[in-house]
Design a protein around this motif. Sequence first.
Motif, PDB file in Angstrom:
ATOM      1  N   SER A  92     -29.496  53.458  14.331  1.00 51.92           N
ATOM      2  CA  SER A  92     -30.803  53.454  13.666  1.00 51.92           C
ATOM      3  C   SER A  92     -30.746  53.935  12.229  1.00 51.92           C
ATOM      4  O   SER A  92     -31.720  53.782  11.484  1.00 51.92           O
ATOM      5  N   THR A  93     -29.604  54.530  11.822  1.00 50.01           N
ATOM      6  CA  THR A  93     -29.479  55.052  10.466  1.00 50.01           C
ATOM      7  C   THR A  93     -28.130  54.631   9.890  1.00 50.01           C
ATOM      8  O   THR A  93     -27.292  54.031  10.579  1.00 50.01           O
ATOM      9  N   ASP A  94     -27.906  54.962   8.621  1.00 49.64           N
ATOM     10  CA  ASP A  94     -26.635  54.623   7.993  1.00 49.64           C
ATOM     11  C   ASP A  94     -26.153  55.787   7.129  1.00 49.64           C
ATOM     12  O   ASP A  94     -26.735  56.888   7.174  1.00 49.64           O
ATOM     13  N   VAL A  95     -25.120  55.561   6.329  1.00 51.76           N
ATOM     14  CA  VAL A  95     -24.510  56.633   5.552  1.00 51.76           C
ATOM     15  C   VAL A  95     -25.425  57.147   4.450  1.00 51.76           C
ATOM     16  O   VAL A  95     -25.128  58.170   3.824  1.00 51.76           O
ATOM     17  N   HIS A  96     -26.519  56.464   4.181  1.00 54.45           N
ATOM     18  CA  HIS A  96     -27.435  56.898   3.134  1.00 54.45           C
ATOM     19  C   HIS A  96     -28.576  57.755   3.681  1.00 54.45           C
ATOM     20  O   HIS A  96     -29.334  58.334   2.900  1.00 54.45           O
ATOM     21  N   THR A  97     -28.703  57.863   4.990  1.00 52.72           N
ATOM     22  CA  THR A  97     -29.826  58.566   5.601  1.00 52.72           C
ATOM     23  C   THR A  97     -29.717  60.074   5.393  1.00 52.72           C
ATOM     24  O   THR A  97     -28.694  60.690   5.718  1.00 52.72           O
ATOM     25  N   SER A  98     -30.774  60.680   4.881  1.00 51.54           N
ATOM     26  CA  SER A  98     -30.800  62.117   4.616  1.00 51.54           C
ATOM     27  C   SER A  98     -31.725  62.822   5.610  1.00 51.54           C
ATOM     28  O   SER A  98     -32.398  62.194   6.426  1.00 51.54           O
ATOM     29  N   ALA A  99     -31.787  64.145   5.496  1.00 47.95           N
ATOM     30  CA  ALA A  99     -32.667  64.925   6.367  1.00 47.95           C
ATOM     31  C   ALA A  99     -34.121  64.505   6.193  1.00 47.95           C
ATOM     32  O   ALA A  99     -34.870  64.385   7.171  1.00 47.95           O
ATOM     33  N   CYS A 100     -34.529  64.262   4.949  1.00 53.24           N
ATOM     34  CA  CYS A 100     -35.915  63.842   4.707  1.00 53.24           C
ATOM     35  C   CYS A 100     -36.188  62.467   5.313  1.00 53.24           C
ATOM     36  O   CYS A 100     -37.270  62.218   5.843  1.00 53.24           O
ATOM     37  N   ASP A 101     -35.209  61.568   5.254  1.00 52.05           N
ATOM     38  CA  ASP A 101     -35.372  60.255   5.884  1.00 52.05           C
ATOM     39  C   ASP A 101     -35.547  60.399   7.392  1.00 52.05           C
ATOM     40  O   ASP A 101     -36.385  59.733   8.010  1.00 52.05           O
ATOM     41  N   TYR A 149     -27.807  76.541  -0.226  1.00 55.03           N
ATOM     42  CA  TYR A 149     -28.310  75.644  -1.259  1.00 55.03           C
ATOM     43  C   TYR A 149     -28.578  74.238  -0.721  1.00 55.03           C
ATOM     44  O   TYR A 149     -27.926  73.793   0.229  1.00 55.03           O
ATOM     45  N   PRO A 150     -29.501  73.516  -1.327  1.00 53.59           N
ATOM     46  CA  PRO A 150     -29.677  72.108  -0.969  1.00 53.59           C
ATOM     47  C   PRO A 150     -28.387  71.332  -1.248  1.00 53.59           C
ATOM     48  O   PRO A 150     -27.609  71.694  -2.137  1.00 53.59           O
ATOM     49  N   SER A 151     -28.157  70.266  -0.493  1.00 58.06           N
ATOM     50  CA  SER A 151     -26.994  69.416  -0.720  1.00 58.06           C
ATOM     51  C   SER A 151     -27.418  67.961  -0.589  1.00 58.06           C
ATOM     52  O   SER A 151     -28.592  67.662  -0.326  1.00 58.06           O
ATOM     53  N   ARG A 152     -26.479  67.057  -0.753  1.00 53.65           N
ATOM     54  CA  ARG A 152     -26.791  65.635  -0.821  1.00 53.65           C
ATOM     55  C   ARG A 152     -27.666  65.155   0.336  1.00 53.65           C
ATOM     56  O   ARG A 152     -28.663  64.458   0.132  1.00 53.65           O
ATOM     57  N   TYR A 153     -27.305  65.516   1.564  1.00 55.01           N
ATOM     58  CA  TYR A 153     -28.026  65.034   2.735  1.00 55.01           C
ATOM     59  C   TYR A 153     -29.020  66.057   3.295  1.00 55.01           C
ATOM     60  O   TYR A 153     -29.762  65.740   4.224  1.00 55.01           O
ATOM     61  N   CYS A 154     -29.015  67.246   2.761  1.00 55.12           N
ATOM     62  CA  CYS A 154     -29.843  68.327   3.312  1.00 55.12           C
ATOM     63  C   CYS A 154     -30.726  68.904   2.206  1.00 55.12           C
ATOM     64  O   CYS A 154     -30.406  69.927   1.602  1.00 55.12           O
ATOM     65  N   GLN A 155     -31.856  68.241   1.944  1.00 51.72           N
ATOM     66  CA  GLN A 155     -32.740  68.618   0.833  1.00 51.72           C
ATOM     67  C   GLN A 155     -33.680  69.740   1.278  1.00 51.72           C
ATOM     68  O   GLN A 155     -34.884  69.557   1.417  1.00 51.72           O
ATOM     69  N   SER A 156     -33.116  70.910   1.483  1.00 51.39           N
ATOM     70  CA  SER A 156     -33.890  72.040   1.993  1.00 51.39           C
ATOM     71  C   SER A 156     -35.031  72.427   1.062  1.00 51.39           C
ATOM     72  O   SER A 156     -36.071  72.931   1.519  1.00 51.39           O
ATOM     73  N   CYS A 158     -26.281  61.848  15.760  1.00 53.72           N
ATOM     74  CA  CYS A 158     -25.929  63.267  15.728  1.00 53.72           C
ATOM     75  C   CYS A 158     -25.870  63.833  14.311  1.00 53.72           C
ATOM     76  O   CYS A 158     -26.322  64.945  14.056  1.00 53.72           O
ATOM     77  N   ARG A 159     -25.318  63.070  13.361  1.00 51.69           N
ATOM     78  CA  ARG A 159     -25.232  63.600  11.993  1.00 51.69           C
ATOM     79  C   ARG A 159     -26.617  63.791  11.397  1.00 51.69           C
ATOM     80  O   ARG A 159     -26.842  64.724  10.622  1.00 51.69           O
ATOM     81  N   ASP A 160     -27.583  62.941  11.778  1.00 53.89           N
ATOM     82  CA  ASP A 160     -28.938  63.071  11.268  1.00 53.89           C
ATOM     83  C   ASP A 160     -29.627  64.297  11.861  1.00 53.89           C
ATOM     84  O   ASP A 160     -30.349  65.025  11.162  1.00 53.89           O
ATOM     85  N   PHE A 161     -29.414  64.531  13.158  1.00 53.85           N
ATOM     86  CA  PHE A 161     -29.952  65.738  13.791  1.00 53.85           C
ATOM     87  C   PHE A 161     -29.385  66.986  13.098  1.00 53.85           C
ATOM     88  O   PHE A 161     -30.118  67.940  12.834  1.00 53.85           O
ATOM     89  N   ALA A 162     -28.083  66.965  12.837  1.00 56.30           N
ATOM     90  CA  ALA A 162     -27.449  68.117  12.186  1.00 56.30           C
ATOM     91  C   ALA A 162     -27.981  68.314  10.774  1.00 56.30           C
ATOM     92  O   ALA A 162     -28.274  69.446  10.361  1.00 56.30           O
ATOM     93  N   HIS A 163     -28.118  67.232  10.008  1.00 57.05           N
ATOM     94  CA  HIS A 163     -28.615  67.354   8.637  1.00 57.05           C
ATOM     95  C   HIS A 163     -30.025  67.929   8.607  1.00 57.05           C
ATOM     96  O   HIS A 163     -30.341  68.792   7.773  1.00 57.05           O
ATOM     97  N   LEU A 164     -30.894  67.463   9.485  1.00 59.62           N
ATOM     98  CA  LEU A 164     -32.263  67.972   9.505  1.00 59.62           C
ATOM     99  C   LEU A 164     -32.287  69.447   9.890  1.00 59.62           C
ATOM    100  O   LEU A 164     -33.005  70.253   9.268  1.00 59.62           O
TER     101      LEU A 164
END
Length: 275
Positions: free
Chosen positions: A149-158, A104-111, A167-173
């Motif tokens: 380059s990012t912060d705690v609000h950055t999502s996969a779409c960002d 399912y989609p989640s807060r940071y991973c808007q699949s 690393c967390r952004d790579f994982a979320h995407l």
Amino acid sequence: MKWKVGCQLDYNLAGLTTFVFNIAIAGDRHQRCLEEQIRLTPAEPLEEHCDARGNRYWRVSSAAEHLTVTYEATAVSAPLEGDPASLTTLPVASLPMDVLPYLYPSRYCQSDRLMTLARREFGAIAQGYEQVQALCEWIYHHVAYQGGSTDVHTSACDTLLERRGVCRDFAHLAIALCRALEIPARFVSVYAHDLNPPDFHACFEVYLGDRWYVFDATRLAPRQGFIRIATGRDAADVAFCTLFGPGQMTNLQIWADCLESNPALHDDPKRAIAL
């Protein structure tokens, strides 16, 4: 292999602050904690909780001017290697019920917002390990790793829009793209050997065949040197510290040292590894 891992976290407090720490290593079929200790300076009462995923949380409240938290653990790990050619994606009807939430989609991973891209870029690739590895390659070549380059609000779409992250952004995407392809994927926080500079590291796992396999689109450290801390839908579930009150972190130290005589590890992205 045998490991010595840990961290030291220093905070300045301007009043009563409650912390929830998620820094203790997990225990599972491929990883075992031999000994561990956590020290608080000044000493404060500590509560521990283990959730259904095996994640371990410590809660502490302090009104001291400064608080230092030191965690140390010795662990052994024996990652399982699988044959990538045999690792296929299961149809949703055949997945274990406890795996379904990771579709399912989640807060940071808007699949749900990335289905068109995922199908266009990866839909023609054979389902399974090859497809997941292909999207990792795509992220590695299309997203720049850039600290701060990012912060705690950055999502996969960002991340997809900005084409940069940590690393967390790579994982979320990666997780969002996997879920868009109907592949269960989850966020994993780890202590990582040979990570430079040392820090808490984020990677992800996908469910292939009958188990979870670990991937890391950043290629910053060998997966065989990952010591699992926690798993969740995304980073919101496994933050190393969540605080409530006027506290501010002033220092962070991380270590993940191999205690074997020959710690050199060489990770091949085409090798299937289960932590």
